[in-house]
Design a protein around this motif. Structure first.
Motif, PDB file in Angstrom:
ATOM      1  N   SER A 258       0.802  -1.213   0.000  1.00 32.26           N
ATOM      2  CA  SER A 258       0.000   0.000   0.000  1.00 32.26           C
ATOM      3  C   SER A 258       0.835   1.262   0.000  1.00 32.26           C
ATOM      4  O   SER A 258       0.343   2.294  -0.425  1.00 32.26           O
ATOM      5  N   HIS A 259       2.094   1.194   0.458  1.00 27.67           N
ATOM      6  CA  HIS A 259       2.850   2.407   0.221  1.00 27.67           C
ATOM      7  C   HIS A 259       3.152   2.601  -1.258  1.00 27.67           C
ATOM      8  O   HIS A 259       2.839   3.647  -1.810  1.00 27.67           O
ATOM      9  N   PRO A 260       3.739   1.590  -1.945  1.00 27.19           N
ATOM     10  CA  PRO A 260       3.877   1.771  -3.400  1.00 27.19           C
ATOM     11  C   PRO A 260       2.544   2.154  -4.044  1.00 27.19           C
ATOM     12  O   PRO A 260       2.503   2.935  -4.983  1.00 27.19           O
ATOM     13  N   ALA A 307       7.554   0.875   6.010  1.00 27.09           N
ATOM     14  CA  ALA A 307       7.345   0.833   7.458  1.00 27.09           C
ATOM     15  C   ALA A 307       7.217   2.219   8.082  1.00 27.09           C
ATOM     16  O   ALA A 307       7.083   2.342   9.297  1.00 27.09           O
ATOM     17  N   HIS A 308       7.232   3.303   7.255  1.00 28.70           N
ATOM     18  CA  HIS A 308       6.983   4.603   7.871  1.00 28.70           C
ATOM     19  C   HIS A 308       5.535   4.734   8.343  1.00 28.70           C
ATOM     20  O   HIS A 308       5.175   5.729   8.940  1.00 28.70           O
ATOM     21  N   HIS A 309       4.715   3.741   8.065  1.00 33.61           N
ATOM     22  CA  HIS A 309       3.356   3.732   8.616  1.00 33.61           C
ATOM     23  C   HIS A 309       3.337   3.074   9.991  1.00 33.61           C
ATOM     24  O   HIS A 309       2.274   2.949  10.593  1.00 33.61           O
ATOM     25  N   MET A 310       4.485   2.630  10.463  1.00 35.84           N
ATOM     26  CA  MET A 310       4.496   1.794  11.667  1.00 35.84           C
ATOM     27  C   MET A 310       5.482   2.280  12.717  1.00 35.84           C
ATOM     28  O   MET A 310       5.965   1.490  13.525  1.00 35.84           O
TER      29      MET A 310
HETATM   30 CU   LIG Z   1       3.526   5.446   2.822  1.00 33.28          CU
END
Ligand SMILES: [Cu+2]
Ligand code: HEM
Lengths: 550, 313
Positions: A258-260, A307-310
């Motif tokens: 989901s980041h890509p 992992a910047h969402h975490m």
């Molecule tokens: Cu992202």
């Protein structure tokens, strides 16, 4: 806006039946392999779901008008925001520009007759419809209340139609992959004679970069979603700690796609803007290569930052530092592009037609959207802002703001080419203004809500947050008014006679060299590239002369 | 600039505030600056070079390496500064000092439970002494929750089957709001807690006798407070509407049919048992989902709930 004369283009081809007319009948549309018809069917489908998702959004905003229950209960609210998010992400924003505008315009821009695999293209549309039907069918199973992110173990333990929704997203992934495969092959194989990689319009670079992400990242989402179904249906313990699984593993898998995927959403938007700005500035694009390469750089770097969402999910200090560091690198190509677009306008001959007004909206909104990403990429500030309305505002600026406004820019840009008709340009300019104001009124207050501590996905909230929520809700009505106005004048354009010249905007790319609307095979014979895509010199140097190709 | 910060951020009350607020304001100013900078460039370009005739010819400028280098390097430098600044704050907030007082925090739908070093347990109200490093060890029972204190600029997920940590030194006595920020279902937005930052004396008294407010309050009022603060309200309504559990309205002295098929008189003993051993009798038509409050409520608080229910006719 100026009521200047539209360019009279190469002669009308009134005698040739265009792709809309011939062959006739519903069946001919449902079995067509014409990329333009498939593009239009994608467009109407996406717009339909945008309407549905948008109505859900209005319900959400209405509920948040007061701190306690306003029009629905908490359980309904949770289902409504989940459906809103899932529809908007998987059924609207991801397919919108590639499916609708990409399918319609990519072969035309390349001077090709069709995409490389026309039948695969039709298959992708049917798969999209299947996935969409499955997503809607979850309503019959009591809806889904997980949020569009499906975090485990909540999603593997709650009731309702989660498995079906997850399978719907799985199916939709294939439609995305098919489009991606098709575009990659098309760009490699079907460029007009004389069109090297760097004579390709930037729209094609953007679609190409998007396609790379689509085919590399989407399978990971597919597998992850199947694992959820296995856990829910078969009780295999993968994510639920009660079954010996690891809930955080899901977040890694999910964001690895989901980041890509957020770049699946923004690269096509940038692709559209790169076409619109040169045309309405009547000037060659500034920094062609920088824009092309930064699209590819974003596509590749996008895989390294998930992992910047975490940052607050209990990762190690080291992992947090690495992911934060890499995330900042992505911000740089985004900044470069914005400066290139502004430089393209510099000393141009700017006409503020509706597509250009939307492009300017895009520039301003994307500036805020991108810069607020920095707050979230930095570790100490993200700890405060994560999972608050600040994040909600950030991603609406880049997704609803940048992506959908770019979709509007592209639709207004290619509308005369699609249908041979022009909408009311004065209303279009007014609507662009209303949408810009409505958008900012809706989402700017949410940044402040978030930084003051208002968490996201809250049905009830503390009274101190109400004022900003009220502004945001009122903004949503303004935004809706602008969009309904747009729908009205676009539909009204069908009452105009067809009569658009081939090149109403004075563009320099190949789609403007064929009739509006084009015939089924796009061009009379094979077009040969005479000049670069954005060459506005009175007597353009022919392609191949070295100094022009940047 | 202070007014601007006070507009954007809640007043700070922990040692982590300085790092975070400084960086936050730095990026805010950067955002505002670039928004107006880009806006001004666009506005100027549109005014100055608006198309006046269809015959206008524009210069053919394909690129300018020097300019492009400048606008690539400046953002690169700026983001690297932000990275290190953000990293520094994160590292400082990472390792708790050795003399930290440790409190175990458990999140479950939809309450926060706190366990102090001396074994005292509280629900939704956390008492900590001011100027004392406190380490919270977080975990969850059912799904992921997240413990967020805006005034402390802190947040950490509470994950089932794992322990995560969070530490702070509160700098100002007062009461601070805690939110759950990881979506956890119907009661997510009511999963609130409060942190009472006490003076050392207040804290001692709290450990001995419960908090002051509680000690002085008439029973009926205390009962309502318990209902509000200890999580009862997420499932039991006061107005007769059906929640996850039966409403409390008018149940006193009624007979309830249990899942065991027997009838039970709702009296003081029954209520007491329902609080401490909720699975002993489950009212027909409801799921056995209520957690036990054994060790979580003081004797006086149980009495207060009973008095409160009595009044709800
Ligand atoms: Cu992202
Ligand atoms: C300059 C570029 C960008 C940076 C540095 C950036 C950074 C971030 C970071 C670090 C987060 C995680 C925040 C958190 O959950 O605490 C985030 C969230 C998000 N960003 Fe961005 N972002 C950028 C651009 C974009 C773009 C272009 C898009 C999409 C078109 C996008 C879409 C999203 C979405 C959808 C989320 C949140 C998803 C969710 O939690 O539901 N971002 N961004």
């Amino acid at each position: 806006m100026s009521e200047g004369v539209l360019h009279a283009g190469a002669g009308h081809a009134a005698h040739h039946a265009d792709y809309l007319e011939e062959p006739k009948g519903l069946w001919s549309w449902l079995t067509t392999v014409d990329h333009k018809r498939i593009g239009l069917m994608y467009m109407w489908s996406v717009l339909f779901f945008f309407l549905v998702g948008g109505l859900f959004a209005l319900l959400i905003r209405l509920e948040l008008l007061t701190p306690k229950q306003t029009i629905m209960d908490a359980e309904t609210y949770n289902r409504v925001f989940t459906l809103h998010g899932a529809i908007m992400t998987f059924l609207v924003i991801i397919p919108a520009i590639p499916g609708a505008l990409g399918n319609f315009a990519l072969p035309l821009l390349l001077g090709a007759k069709d995409v490389a695999f026309p039948r695969l293209n039709l298959a992708s549309l049917y798969i999209y419809w299947t996935g969409a039907a499955m997503a809607v069918a979850t309503l019959a199973l009591g809806g889904v209340d997980t949020g569009w992110t499906f975090y485990t173990p909540y999603s593997t333990t709650t009731g309702g139609g989660v498995s079906l929704m997850v399978l719907a997203a799985f199916v939709l992934g294939f439609s995305s992959i098919f489009t991606g495969v098709n575009f990659i092959a098309t760009v490699h194989k079907l460029r007009a004679p004389g069109m090297g990689w760097f004579e390709m319009p930037l729209f094609c670079w953007g679609m190409y970069a998007t396609a790379i992400i689509q085919i590399l990242a989407t399978p990971v989402l597919g597998i992850t979603l199947l694992l959820i179904v296995m856990e829910r249906v078969l009780g295999v313990g993968i994510f639920d700690p009660q079954l010996g699984g690891d809930p955080v593993l899901f977040q890694h898998f999910f964001w690895f796609y989901s980041h890509p995927a957020v770049y699946i959403m923004i690269l096509p938007a940038m692709a559209v803007i790169s076409e619109v700005i040169p045309t309405f500035s009547k000037k060659t694009i500034f920094g062609y290569k920088a824009i092309a390469f930064s699209s590819v750089a974003i596509a590749l770097l996008g895989f390294l930052v998930w992992a910047h969402h975490m940052f607050v999910a209990g990762m190690s200090l080291f992992a947090g530092a690495i992911f934060s560091f890499l995330t900042f690198f992505i911000a740089v190509p985004s900044a470069i592009k914005v400066f290139n677009w502004i430089a393209t306008m510099w000393r141009g001959s700017i006409s503020l037609e509706a597509p250009m007004l939307h492009a300017i909206s895009f520039l301003l909104i994307f500036t805020i959207g991108g810069l607020t990403g920095l707050f979230l990429a930095a570790l100490s500030t993200d700890v405060h802002l994560h999972d608050t309305y600040f994040v909600v505002a950030h991603f609406h600026f880049v997704m609803a703001g940048a992506n959908l406004i770019a979709l509007l820019a592209g639709m207004h840009y290619w509308w005369p080419k699609m249908f041979g008709r022009m909408y009311n340009r004065r209303l279009a300019a007014i609507a662009a203004g209303i949408i810009f104001v409505g958008f900012n009124l809706t989402f700017l207050p949410q940044f402040v809500l978030g930084s003051r501590g208002m968490p996201r996905r809250y049905f009830n909230y503390l009274p101190q947050f109400q004022d900003l929520h009220v502004i945001s809700t009122v903004g949503s009505w303004v935004l809706a008014a602008g969009l309904f106005l747009t729908a009205a004048y676009l539909l009204a354009s069908f009452r105009q006679p067809k009569g658009m010249p081939a090149n109403p905007w004075g563009g320099r790319t190949l789609e403007w060299e064929t009739t509006s609307p084009p015939t089924t095979h796009n061009f009379e014979g094979q077009p040969v590239l005479q000049h670069g895509p954005y060459d506005y010199r009175p007597e353009p140097a022919p392609v191949g002369v070295k100094e022009m190709a940047h | 600039m202070n007014w601007f910060r006070n507009f954007l951020l809640p007043p700070g009350a922990s040692t982590h505030v300085g790092e975070m607020d400084g960086l936050f304001m730095f990026i805010t100013l950067l955002t505002v600056f670039f928004f107006f900078f880009n806006g001004a460039l666009i506005f100027y370009a549109v005014r100055r070079w608006r198309r006046r005739s269809e015959k206008e010819v524009t210069p053919h400028i394909t690129h300018d390496t020097r300019l492009e280098l400048v606008w690539s390097l400046i953002p690169l430098i700026v983001v690297m500064v932000i990275f290190f600044w953000g990293f520094r704050g994160y590292v400082k907030a990472w390792v708790a000092p050795n003399d930290s007082m440790e409190i175990i925090v458990t999140g479950k739908k939809w309450v926060w439970e706190f366990e102090y070093p001396d074994g005292t347990r509280t629900l939704n109200d956390l008492h900590v002494p001011v100027n004392q490093p406190v380490k919270l060890v977080l975990t969850a029972e059912d799904v992921i929750h997240s413990f967020y204190i805006p005034e402390f600029r802190l947040k950490r997920d509470a994950i089932p089957g794992r322990y995560t940590e969070l530490w702070f030194t509160a700098t100002r006595p007062g009461i601070y709001q805690v939110f759950c920020t990881e979506y956890c279902g119907r009661g997510h937005s009511d999963m609130l807690a409060r942190i009472f930052v006490d003076t050392p004396e207040q804290y001692e008294t709290f450990l001995r006798e419960g908090d002051e407010q509680v000690r002085k309050m008439p029973l009926k009022e205390l009962g309502r407070l318990v209902w509000e603060n200890k999580g009862c309200a997420t499932c039991h309504s006061l107005d007769g509407t059906r929640g996850q559990g039966p409403s409390w309205k008018g149940i006193w002295n009624q007979r309830h049919k249990g899942a065991d098929g027997k009838e039970h008189l709702v009296d003081a003993d029954y209520i007491r048992q329902s609080i401490l051993m909720p699975q002993a009798v489950v009212v027909q038509g409801f799921e056995p989902i209520m957690p036990t409050y054994q060790g979580l409520l003081r004797e006086r608080e149980i009495l207060a709930v009973i008095e409160f229910i009595k009044e709800l006719q």
